[in-house]
Structure formats: structure tokens, C-alpha cells
Design a protein around this motif. Structure first.
Motif, mmCIF file in Angstrom:
data_model
loop_
_atom_site.group_PDB
_atom_site.id
_atom_site.type_symbol
_atom_site.label_atom_id
_atom_site.label_comp_id
_atom_site.label_asym_id
_atom_site.label_seq_id
_atom_site.Cartn_x
_atom_site.Cartn_y
_atom_site.Cartn_z
ATOM 1 N N ALA A 1 12.818 -31.050 6.701
ATOM 2 C CA ALA A 1 13.313 -31.905 5.617
ATOM 3 C C ALA A 1 13.715 -31.098 4.395
ATOM 4 O O ALA A 1 14.107 -31.675 3.382
ATOM 5 C CB ALA A 1 12.250 -32.931 5.239
ATOM 6 N N GLY A 2 13.626 -29.764 4.465
ATOM 7 C CA GLY A 2 14.074 -28.914 3.367
ATOM 8 C C GLY A 2 12.996 -28.540 2.375
ATOM 9 O O GLY A 2 13.307 -28.173 1.241
ATOM 10 N N PHE A 3 11.733 -28.597 2.778
ATOM 11 C CA PHE A 3 10.647 -28.322 1.850
ATOM 12 C C PHE A 3 9.897 -27.047 2.245
ATOM 13 O O PHE A 3 9.826 -26.685 3.412
ATOM 14 C CB PHE A 3 9.668 -29.495 1.803
ATOM 15 C CG PHE A 3 10.207 -30.683 1.082
ATOM 16 C CD1 PHE A 3 9.907 -30.900 -0.247
ATOM 17 C CD2 PHE A 3 11.043 -31.574 1.724
ATOM 18 C CE1 PHE A 3 10.412 -31.989 -0.922
ATOM 19 C CE2 PHE A 3 11.558 -32.665 1.068
ATOM 20 C CZ PHE A 3 11.247 -32.877 -0.267
ATOM 21 N N THR A 4 9.332 -26.405 1.255
ATOM 22 C CA THR A 4 8.487 -25.248 1.458
ATOM 23 C C THR A 4 7.044 -25.730 1.587
ATOM 24 O O THR A 4 6.599 -26.582 0.810
ATOM 25 C CB THR A 4 8.600 -24.270 0.283
ATOM 26 O OG1 THR A 4 9.961 -23.862 0.150
ATOM 27 C CG2 THR A 4 7.720 -23.053 0.498
ATOM 28 N N THR A 5 6.328 -25.215 2.575
ATOM 29 C CA THR A 5 4.969 -25.678 2.827
ATOM 30 C C THR A 5 3.952 -24.587 2.516
ATOM 31 O O THR A 5 4.208 -23.399 2.726
ATOM 32 C CB THR A 5 4.798 -26.115 4.295
ATOM 33 O OG1 THR A 5 5.018 -24.990 5.160
ATOM 34 C CG2 THR A 5 5.777 -27.227 4.641
ATOM 35 N N ILE A 6 2.812 -25.006 2.012
ATOM 36 C CA ILE A 6 1.652 -24.131 1.828
ATOM 37 C C ILE A 6 0.449 -24.878 2.369
ATOM 38 O O ILE A 6 0.485 -26.099 2.534
ATOM 39 C CB ILE A 6 1.440 -23.743 0.352
ATOM 40 C CG1 ILE A 6 1.360 -24.990 -0.534
ATOM 41 C CG2 ILE A 6 2.530 -22.820 -0.135
ATOM 42 C CD1 ILE A 6 1.110 -24.684 -1.991
ATOM 43 N N ASP A 7 -0.639 -24.169 2.671
ATOM 44 C CA ASP A 7 -1.812 -24.822 3.227
ATOM 45 C C ASP A 7 -3.072 -24.139 2.737
ATOM 46 O O ASP A 7 -3.039 -22.998 2.271
ATOM 47 C CB ASP A 7 -1.763 -24.812 4.760
ATOM 48 C CG ASP A 7 -1.540 -23.419 5.328
ATOM 49 O OD1 ASP A 7 -2.404 -22.556 5.110
ATOM 50 O OD2 ASP A 7 -0.497 -23.201 5.970
ATOM 51 N N HIS A 8 -4.188 -24.857 2.838
ATOM 52 C CA HIS A 8 -5.480 -24.304 2.468
ATOM 53 C C HIS A 8 -6.580 -25.087 3.177
ATOM 54 O O HIS A 8 -6.334 -26.148 3.764
ATOM 55 C CB HIS A 8 -5.687 -24.344 0.943
ATOM 56 C CG HIS A 8 -5.791 -25.733 0.389
ATOM 57 N ND1 HIS A 8 -4.682 -26.489 0.060
ATOM 58 C CD2 HIS A 8 -6.877 -26.522 0.128
ATOM 59 C CE1 HIS A 8 -5.072 -27.669 -0.394
ATOM 60 N NE2 HIS A 8 -6.396 -27.727 -0.358
ATOM 61 N N ASP A 9 -7.792 -24.551 3.127
ATOM 62 C CA ASP A 9 -8.950 -25.174 3.753
ATOM 63 C C ASP A 9 -9.363 -26.400 2.945
ATOM 64 O O ASP A 9 -9.590 -26.316 1.733
ATOM 65 C CB ASP A 9 -10.097 -24.165 3.816
ATOM 66 C CG ASP A 9 -11.296 -24.687 4.595
ATOM 67 O OD1 ASP A 9 -11.208 -25.809 5.130
ATOM 68 O OD2 ASP A 9 -12.313 -23.973 4.668
ATOM 69 N N ALA A 10 -9.453 -27.552 3.613
ATOM 70 C CA ALA A 10 -9.848 -28.776 2.912
ATOM 71 C C ALA A 10 -11.349 -28.820 2.634
ATOM 72 O O ALA A 10 -11.784 -29.596 1.778
ATOM 73 C CB ALA A 10 -9.446 -30.000 3.734
#
Length: 349
Positions: free
Chosen positions: A108-117
Motif C-alpha cells: 500500500a506504499g507504507f514503510t513498516t517498523i516493528d517491535h516486541d509488544a
């Protein structure tokens, strides 16, 4: 003709007007004021044609200009970023595998980041082994921050909170059927529950066997103990004893792996002729033969069986004699008498 040519092309109309004025002064036998009027009329016709041409051009240009001006405005008010922003606000990726959620968001054209919930601040390495618990989208920066936990972990109540692992309930003293219901109510996965028998000479039942007679099997011991946390790596063990409805009293031994259901299976009582099932003769036995009872023990005067033989129905883990003897369990599993982990002869497959 002057007006027509002027409407088509101003230069062409001007040339036609000049030619017409020359012809008016040369050819017709008109009086001078008639020729002068014809000349001014030609000029007026040329001006009219040119004016019509200019008006048509201005109208066309205005129409052409109006469309591009309207189009950019419409594009800006319903531009693709606005539509994409709306999609991010409405699409919920929670519960999805992290790798799938990130792939769809990037499409969809977005940059993603993630982390431990969870409150462990772990680094996410294999995204296919994590599930999305929370997400935070920034439409302006076109980024989405995913908070995830491992697939076998429950989501915390909030981002950065502790994992809500269940606590082990107390099931000692309950029947197997009642213990299963208690474990299910505590949200403990029954596939991680193992069963064992409290007696050394009785084979542990399977879950199917225990469920078949679930009101006769009772829980004598449990591990972990009551109140301990059950995580994704915890194995729950229930030590069961089986007694029929006609039996009375507390049949659970004082500790696990200390008692024999059939006393004659205890090697410490192998020489006691008063025990039921024991046998003796004055000559003893030194060759191969058949060991008696479930444990396969045999006594004879001053000597005991030392050779191999067949012991019939035996119980895994029970003490046995002689070394090398063979037998089968109640379930048809072939067993052999040999040294156990404690150095003493036991039945094992």
C-alpha cells in the motif's frame, strides 16, 4: 467575403480587404462617396470577422484552461495518498502473522517498523514466527509500527505490558475428568499435559485411556505446583492412580516412584515366601526358565534364577529378574529385563 476570410484567418482577411478596396476604386463607375463608403464597410467587415475569430479562440482557450484547473483541484482533494490513508485507518492487521502484515502494508506504499509488544524488548528476527498484537499508523509519514509477540504467546493487555501467562491450578485430589475441566478453564493447552502412574510397576495411561475411565483415575501429584506460571515451554505432568468406586481410603502413596501396586514386584520382598505369588523349591534354579508374576521374580532356596527366560505380562520400569528375561506389557509391547538408570535390573523396551 472579407468577413468570411477574416473569420478564418485575420491576415487572409486583411489581404482580401485590400484587394477589394483597390477593385472598388478602379472597376465600378461609382461616385467617390460610394467608393469611400464601400472602403469603410470593408474595414468594418474585416474587423467583425477578426473579432469573431478572437472570441471563438478565447472561448475555446477558456474552456481548455478550465478543465486542467478543475482536474488538478479534484486530484488534490481525492488524491491517492488520501485514499491510502483511509485504507490504513480501516485495515486491521492484528492477529495476522507479522511478515504478512508488513508485506501488505508495504504494498500500500507504507514503510513498516516493528517491535516486541511484551515488556521484554526482544529483537524480532524471524517475522513469520511472530503475530501482530497492536499497530500504530502515521498517515503523514506513511509509516506503520507493528507491536508483535511470538506465535505461541498471548498478547499483553497493552503495548509493552507483561505476557498474561496462566497460573497452574490445583488439581491434586481430583479425578482425571475434573482435572481436565479445571485445566481448560485456566486456558492451559491439554496437548502439553503428560500423564504418569504413581506406581513403579504400572505403565502410565494415555490421555485416551485415562479419559475412558476418567472417574476412576485420580491425580496424586502435579508438576508444576499450584500457582506457578505456565509458559509456552512448560510441560504439565499429572501423576495418576486408578481405583474403582468400590475401593475406599486414600490410595495415593506418600511420594512418586516409591510404591508398588503389587508388593511382589518389589525386589526387596523377592525372598519373602509369605507374599502372594512368590514361589520356592528346595533345589533352586540355575538355568533358563519362566519368571513368575508381573515383575518376573522367582526364588528358590538359596539360589535364584540367573538365566534368560519369558516372564509373560510385565510392567515397564518395574524391577525384574533374571537379567535377559523377556516379556510383554498389557498393551503388547515387547520388554526385556536389563540394567536401568539406577543400575538395577528393570523391564524396558
Amino acid at each position: 467575403m472579407i468577413a468570411v476570410f477574416s473569420a478564418v484567418n485575420a491576415v487572409l482577411g486583411c489581404l482580401v480587404m485590400i484587394a477589394a478596396m483597390v477593385l472598388v476604386w478602379v472597376l465600378p463607375p461609382w461616385r467617390w462617396f460610394a467608393k469611400l463608403g464601400a472602403m469603410f464597410g470593408a474595414i468594418a467587415l474585416m474587423t467583425l470577422g477578426a473579432a469573431l475569430t478572437g472570441q471563438a479562440s478565447d472561448t475555446s482557450a477558456s474552456t481548455t484552461d478550465a478543465k486542467p484547473k478543475a482536474a488538478p483541484g479534484a486530484t488534490r482533494t481525492a488524491a491517492a495518498p488520501a485514499a491510502t490513508t483511509h485504507a490504513v485507518r480501516t485495515v486491521d492487521y492484528t492477529g495476522e502473522p507479522l511478515d504478512t502484515a508488513e508485506e501488505q502494508a508495504r504494498s500500500a506504499g507504507f514503510t513498516t517498523i516493528d517491535h516486541d509488544a511484551a515488556d521484554k524488548a526482544r529483537t524480532v528476527i524471524i517475522r513469520g514466527g511472530w503475530n501482530v498484537c497492536f499497530q500504530q499508523a502515521d498517515p503523514t509519514a506513511k509509516t506503520i509500527d507493528f507491536a508483535a509477540v511470538k506465535t505461541d504467546e498471548p498478547c499483553p493487555a497493552k503495548d509493552g505490558g507483561p505476557l498474561p501467562w496462566p497460573d497452574m491450578p490445583k488439581v491434586v485430589g481430583h479425578t482425571y475428568n475434573a482435572a481436565v475441566k479445571i485445566l481448560e478453564h485456566a486456558h492451559i493447552d491439554l496437548t502439553r499435559v503428560t500423564l504418569d502412574d504413581v506406581y513403579l510397576d504400572v505403565a502410565p495411561p494415555t490421555a485416551t485411556e485415562a479419559a475412558k475411565n476418567g472417574d476412576e483415575w485420580r491425580v496424586c501429584f502435579q508438576d508444576p505446583g499450584s500457582g506457578e506460571e505456565i509458559t509456552s515451554t512448560t510441560t504439565v505432568r499429572l501423576d495418576l492412580g486408578r481405583w474403582s468406586a468400590s475401593d475406599t481410603g486414600d490410595h495415593c502413596p506418600s511420594a512418586k516412584d516409591t510404591t508398588y501396586k503389587n508388593p511382589e514386584d518389589d525386589p526387596d520382598h523377592a525372598g519373602d515366601s509369605s507374599l502372594p505369588g512368590s514361589s520356592s523349591d528346595s533345589s533352586g534354579s540355575t538355568g533358563g526358565g519362566s519368571a513368575s508374576h508381573a515383575a518376573g521374580t522367582s526364588t528358590g532356596g538359596s539360589s535364584s534364577t540367573t538365566g534368560g527366560g519369558s516372564a509373560g505380562a510385565v510392567h515397564p520400569g518395574a524391577f525384574c529378574s533374571p537379567r535377559g528375561a523377556t516379556g510383554v506389557t498389557d498393551h503388547g509391547t515387547a520388554m526385556v529385563c536389563g540394567p536401568g538408570s539406577d543400575g538395577r535390573d528393570r523391564w524396558h523396551s
